[in-house]
Design an enzyme around this catalytic site. Sequence first.
Site, PDB file in Angstrom:
ATOM      1  N   LEU A   1     -10.511  -2.925   4.149  1.00 57.23           N
ATOM      2  CA  LEU A   1      -9.640  -2.255   3.199  1.00 57.23           C
ATOM      3  C   LEU A   1      -8.391  -1.704   3.872  1.00 57.23           C
ATOM      4  O   LEU A   1      -8.489  -0.867   4.778  1.00 57.23           O
ATOM      5  CB  LEU A   1     -10.402  -1.121   2.500  1.00 57.23           C
ATOM      6  CG  LEU A   1      -9.601  -0.283   1.493  1.00 57.23           C
ATOM      7  CD1 LEU A   1      -9.110  -1.141   0.344  1.00 57.23           C
ATOM      8  CD2 LEU A   1     -10.445   0.891   0.991  1.00 57.23           C
ATOM      9  N   ASP A   2      -7.231  -2.186   3.428  1.00 55.74           N
ATOM     10  CA  ASP A   2      -5.928  -1.705   3.901  1.00 55.74           C
ATOM     11  C   ASP A   2      -5.772  -1.797   5.412  1.00 55.74           C
ATOM     12  O   ASP A   2      -5.057  -1.007   6.028  1.00 55.74           O
ATOM     13  CB  ASP A   2      -5.694  -0.251   3.440  1.00 55.74           C
ATOM     14  CG  ASP A   2      -5.678  -0.118   1.927  1.00 55.74           C
ATOM     15  OD1 ASP A   2      -5.278  -1.081   1.249  1.00 55.74           O
ATOM     16  OD2 ASP A   2      -6.067   0.955   1.420  1.00 55.74           O
ATOM     17  N   GLN A   3      -6.431  -2.776   6.014  1.00 50.70           N
ATOM     18  CA  GLN A   3      -6.398  -2.899   7.473  1.00 50.70           C
ATOM     19  C   GLN A   3      -5.826  -4.234   7.935  1.00 50.70           C
ATOM     20  O   GLN A   3      -5.886  -4.551   9.116  1.00 50.70           O
ATOM     21  CB  GLN A   3      -7.814  -2.737   8.041  1.00 50.70           C
ATOM     22  CG  GLN A   3      -8.427  -1.362   7.829  1.00 50.70           C
ATOM     23  CD  GLN A   3      -7.726  -0.288   8.626  1.00 50.70           C
ATOM     24  OE1 GLN A   3      -7.510  -0.420   9.823  1.00 50.70           O
ATOM     25  NE2 GLN A   3      -7.331   0.780   7.957  1.00 50.70           N
TER      26      GLN A   3
ATOM     27  N   HIS B   1       0.848  -1.197   0.000  1.00 56.44           N
ATOM     28  CA  HIS B   1       0.000   0.000   0.000  1.00 56.44           C
ATOM     29  C   HIS B   1       0.878   1.239   0.000  1.00 56.44           C
ATOM     30  O   HIS B   1       1.822   1.345   0.779  1.00 56.44           O
ATOM     31  CB  HIS B   1      -0.918   0.022   1.219  1.00 56.44           C
ATOM     32  CG  HIS B   1      -1.848   1.192   1.218  1.00 56.44           C
ATOM     33  ND1 HIS B   1      -2.938   1.272   0.381  1.00 56.44           N
ATOM     34  CD2 HIS B   1      -1.830   2.331   1.931  1.00 56.44           C
ATOM     35  CE1 HIS B   1      -3.559   2.424   0.588  1.00 56.44           C
ATOM     36  NE2 HIS B   1      -2.913   3.084   1.524  1.00 56.44           N
TER      37      HIS B   1
END
Length: 279
Positions: A223-225, A188
């Site tokens: 999401l992105d976690q 990311h």
Amino acid sequence: MAKHILLIEGPDARGLIYHVTAVLFNNRCNILKQTEYVSPDKRFYMRTEFENGTDLDREKILSELRQRIPDEQVKFRLDILKKKNIVVFCTKEHHCLSEILVRYMFSEINANVLAVISNHNVLQPFVSKFGIPFHYIDAEGKTREEHEAAILKTLGIYSPEYLVLAKYMRILSPGFVTHYPGKIINIHHSFLPAFIGANPYRQAHERGVKIIGATAHFVNNDLDQGPIIAQDTKDVDHRYSAIDMARDGRDVETRVLMKALKLVFADRVFIYGNRTVIL
């Protein structure tokens, strides 16, 4: 002489290291490296790298470990230390993909790149230079479920151990992720948890940040976690435009992704909840 990896995690208890090393000793194994960690909540992690001069009886060792450590909450994983079979996902940006492929061709990454999958065909000519299968699976005119079904069908050809999202600019559905739990690695372009989602460098520029960064993490349903594997940053200042940040950010992204892959492919990463322990 084959090298093996034994990974153990579970509640901490007296004598765990003794029992493990005793079993390996009794089976004529030579320990090369061993690292342990006990978390503040008393969870035990251990990575043991060893060699054995004869054919290793994996089931015998696991059975003896279970006899000595009967707690079912303690998990054992015993594997040969070998290259991981991976499929790489990409969209249009080449920097992370090219680093993986070049290192693969020079045997500098502990992985076999089985194929590359993309929702665009922009990078197909580049990938073809390495003799690696390239699958262009267009998402245009398809629902996300239809597109992912086509991807899963292609993955069925290869049965990869890990999926690497090398700047793959599509969000994977929870249904897709369940097929590869803890086996999808994403890079990311932000130092998470800041600037989640799209256009992070524009967000960073507008916020006037003084550092930019990148995060490699496992993919989960948020999401992105997902659990973070590796991160790094670079200093910037008011003279940087969003374009400047994106340019320098690509170097950080590549560096962080390669660090994460090195850790994961060496079986050094444990996932516990939404965190990682790296030994």
